[in-house]
Design a protein around this motif. Structure first.
Motif, mmCIF file in Angstrom:
data_model
loop_
_atom_site.group_PDB
_atom_site.id
_atom_site.type_symbol
_atom_site.label_atom_id
_atom_site.label_comp_id
_atom_site.label_asym_id
_atom_site.label_seq_id
_atom_site.Cartn_x
_atom_site.Cartn_y
_atom_site.Cartn_z
ATOM 1 N N PHE A 118 0.828 -1.213 0.000
ATOM 2 C CA PHE A 118 0.000 0.000 0.000
ATOM 3 C C PHE A 118 0.858 1.256 0.000
ATOM 4 N N LEU A 119 1.785 1.345 0.946
ATOM 5 C CA LEU A 119 2.568 2.570 1.095
ATOM 6 C C LEU A 119 3.617 2.718 0.002
ATOM 7 N N ILE A 120 4.336 1.650 -0.317
ATOM 8 C CA ILE A 120 5.355 1.752 -1.363
ATOM 9 C C ILE A 120 4.708 1.997 -2.722
ATOM 10 N N GLY A 121 3.552 1.365 -2.970
ATOM 11 C CA GLY A 121 2.836 1.639 -4.211
ATOM 12 C C GLY A 121 2.374 3.075 -4.289
ATOM 13 N N CYS A 122 1.925 3.624 -3.166
ATOM 14 C CA CYS A 122 1.502 5.023 -3.125
ATOM 15 C C CYS A 122 2.671 5.956 -3.421
ATOM 16 N N MET A 123 3.828 5.693 -2.817
ATOM 17 C CA MET A 123 4.995 6.533 -3.045
ATOM 18 C C MET A 123 5.486 6.411 -4.486
ATOM 19 N N PHE A 124 5.438 5.207 -5.045
ATOM 20 C CA PHE A 124 5.901 5.011 -6.419
ATOM 21 C C PHE A 124 5.010 5.763 -7.410
ATOM 22 N N ILE A 125 3.693 5.662 -7.218
ATOM 23 C CA ILE A 125 2.779 6.361 -8.124
ATOM 24 C C ILE A 125 2.925 7.864 -7.987
ATOM 25 N N LYS A 126 3.154 8.340 -6.776
ATOM 26 C CA LYS A 126 3.318 9.784 -6.580
ATOM 27 C C LYS A 126 4.597 10.281 -7.254
ATOM 28 N N MET A 127 5.676 9.476 -7.205
ATOM 29 C CA MET A 127 6.916 9.882 -7.857
ATOM 30 C C MET A 127 6.819 9.821 -9.375
ATOM 31 N N SER A 128 5.961 8.935 -9.895
ATOM 32 C CA SER A 128 5.842 8.789 -11.346
ATOM 33 C C SER A 128 4.721 9.619 -11.944
ATOM 34 N N GLN A 129 4.119 10.513 -11.161
ATOM 35 C CA GLN A 129 3.076 11.375 -11.713
ATOM 36 C C GLN A 129 3.649 12.292 -12.787
ATOM 37 N N PRO A 130 2.834 12.655 -13.778
ATOM 38 C CA PRO A 130 3.364 13.425 -14.912
ATOM 39 C C PRO A 130 3.513 14.913 -14.659
ATOM 40 N N LYS A 131 3.363 15.370 -13.423
ATOM 41 C CA LYS A 131 3.441 16.811 -13.188
ATOM 42 C C LYS A 131 4.833 17.342 -13.486
ATOM 43 N N LYS A 132 5.863 16.622 -13.070
ATOM 44 C CA LYS A 132 7.227 17.077 -13.335
ATOM 45 C C LYS A 132 7.589 16.916 -14.801
ATOM 46 N N ARG A 133 7.063 15.862 -15.445
ATOM 47 C CA ARG A 133 7.331 15.688 -16.869
ATOM 48 C C ARG A 133 6.748 16.843 -17.673
ATOM 49 N N ALA A 134 5.658 17.416 -17.187
ATOM 50 C CA ALA A 134 5.038 18.534 -17.899
ATOM 51 C C ALA A 134 5.894 19.789 -17.867
ATOM 52 N N GLU A 135 6.867 19.847 -16.946
ATOM 53 C CA GLU A 135 7.743 21.016 -16.898
ATOM 54 C C GLU A 135 8.605 21.130 -18.152
ATOM 55 N N THR A 136 8.831 20.022 -18.850
ATOM 56 C CA THR A 136 9.654 20.049 -20.063
ATOM 57 C C THR A 136 8.808 20.097 -21.327
ATOM 58 N N LEU A 137 7.510 20.362 -21.180
ATOM 59 C CA LEU A 137 6.636 20.627 -22.320
ATOM 60 C C LEU A 137 6.378 22.130 -22.353
ATOM 61 N N MET A 138 6.831 22.769 -23.384
ATOM 62 C CA MET A 138 6.810 24.239 -23.449
ATOM 63 C C MET A 138 5.701 24.722 -24.379
ATOM 64 N N PHE A 139 4.968 25.710 -23.910
ATOM 65 C CA PHE A 139 3.972 26.394 -24.724
ATOM 66 C C PHE A 139 4.452 27.819 -24.974
ATOM 67 N N SER A 140 4.041 28.379 -26.081
ATOM 68 C CA SER A 140 4.382 29.779 -26.364
ATOM 69 C C SER A 140 3.686 30.683 -25.348
ATOM 70 N N HIS A 141 4.338 31.797 -25.015
ATOM 71 C CA HIS A 141 3.801 32.697 -23.997
ATOM 72 C C HIS A 141 2.551 33.424 -24.485
ATOM 73 N N ALA A 142 2.387 33.548 -25.764
ATOM 74 C CA ALA A 142 1.239 34.273 -26.306
ATOM 75 C C ALA A 142 0.695 33.528 -27.515
ATOM 76 N N ALA A 143 -0.607 33.653 -27.714
ATOM 77 C CA ALA A 143 -1.255 33.155 -28.924
ATOM 78 C C ALA A 143 -1.509 34.343 -29.849
ATOM 79 N N VAL A 144 -1.410 34.101 -31.137
ATOM 80 C CA VAL A 144 -1.564 35.190 -32.108
ATOM 81 C C VAL A 144 -2.668 34.826 -33.089
ATOM 82 N N ILE A 145 -3.264 35.859 -33.656
ATOM 83 C CA ILE A 145 -4.240 35.695 -34.728
ATOM 84 C C ILE A 145 -3.636 36.297 -35.985
#
Length: 268
Positions: free
Chosen positions: A136-163
């Motif tokens: 229970f606990l080790i599985g919880c810690m493993f899933i929390k460490m493998s969450q994609p929140k940190k991976r999203a830091e290396t996905l970059m969006f442009s600061h502004a959208a243009v028309i």
């Protein structure tokens, strides 16, 4: 310009708080595993330490209780007496025996004798309980460490959208890129327009969600994200921006939320 309160922050956090739902705590406890995963790291570590500490103390107390009830604590110096657990004569020794057994260290100084059926039953219960707590606990810690929140830091969006115009058509455009070399499998992008509107029946919808077409019909929303890509929404008669002018676009109260989904090939 006065900064507006956002529905979704730039880091992806939704500014939504639930209240007055009724039975909210019981619903969270019914899904305890997900609740622990969603907690902050400091609470996860605290629960991790407290759970193991309490479990160790309780199990050590049970081993000490067996030795006390059998009278093993008073027969330490009797070489002819067969105790339940050899060389367990106080609570610290019972605690050390439990740690040696649970961690499979096995120094050999303390061990269960065959003349202690209650100790054998407690040993089986300890093994099952330890496996459940570890999973229970080790599985919880493993899933929390493998969450994609940190991976999203290396996905970059442009600061502004243009028309601007592309291929002779007026388009809303922004860019997205992946900084890592690991490929995003089945990457798909969606756009939501969030604004208030009033229906013909007079109903007011404060946070109405409208889908922005970024190539759903042509498959352009399926991304091959190996280099920065420009995402394009054509402003045609079906677009919610079709009836807006440049001046009204600045005064309108709306928000565009971009959702990028995919699977990281290295970690799944």
């Amino acid at each position: 310009r006065r900064e507006r309160q956002r529905f979704v922050d730039k880091n992806g956090r939704c500014n939504v708080q639930h209240g007055n739902l009724g039975g909210e705590s019981s619903r969270y406890l019914s899904d305890l595993f997900t609740t622990l995963v969603d907690l902050k790291w400091r609470w996860n570590l605290l629960i991790f330490l407290l759970t193991y500490t309490v479990a160790w103390l309780v199990m050590a107390s049970m081993w000490w209780g067996i030795a006390y009830l059998r009278g093993d604590l008073h027969q330490v110096h009797d070489d002819t007496y067969s105790p339940c657990v050899a060389n367990v004569y106080n609570f610290p020794s019972a605690f050390l025996f439990f740690i040696e057994t649970e961690a499979t260290i096995g120094y050999g100084h303390r061990y269960i004798t065959e003349r202690c059926p209650e100790g054998i039953v407690l040993f089986l219960f300890q093994s099952l309980l330890g496996s459940i707590v570890d999973a229970f606990l080790i599985g919880c810690m493993f899933i929390k460490m493998s969450q994609p929140k940190k991976r999203a830091e290396t996905l970059m969006f442009s600061h502004a959208a243009v028309i601007s115009q592309r291929d002779g058509k007026l388009c809303l455009m922004f860019r997205v890129g992946n900084l890592r070399n690991s490929h995003m499998v089945s990457a798909q992008i969606r756009c939501k327009l969030i604004k208030s509107r009033q229906t013909p029946e007079g109903e007011f919808l404060p946070l109405d969600q409208c889908e922005l077409d970024v190539g759903f019909g042509t498959g352009a929303d399926q991304l091959f994200l190996v280099s920065p890509l420009t995402i394009c929404h054509e402003i045609n008669a079906k677009s919610p921006f079709f009836c807006l002018s440049q001046r009204s676009l600045r005064s309108e109260q709306f928000e565009i939320v971009v959702i990028l989904e995919g699977i990281v090939e290295t970690t799944g």
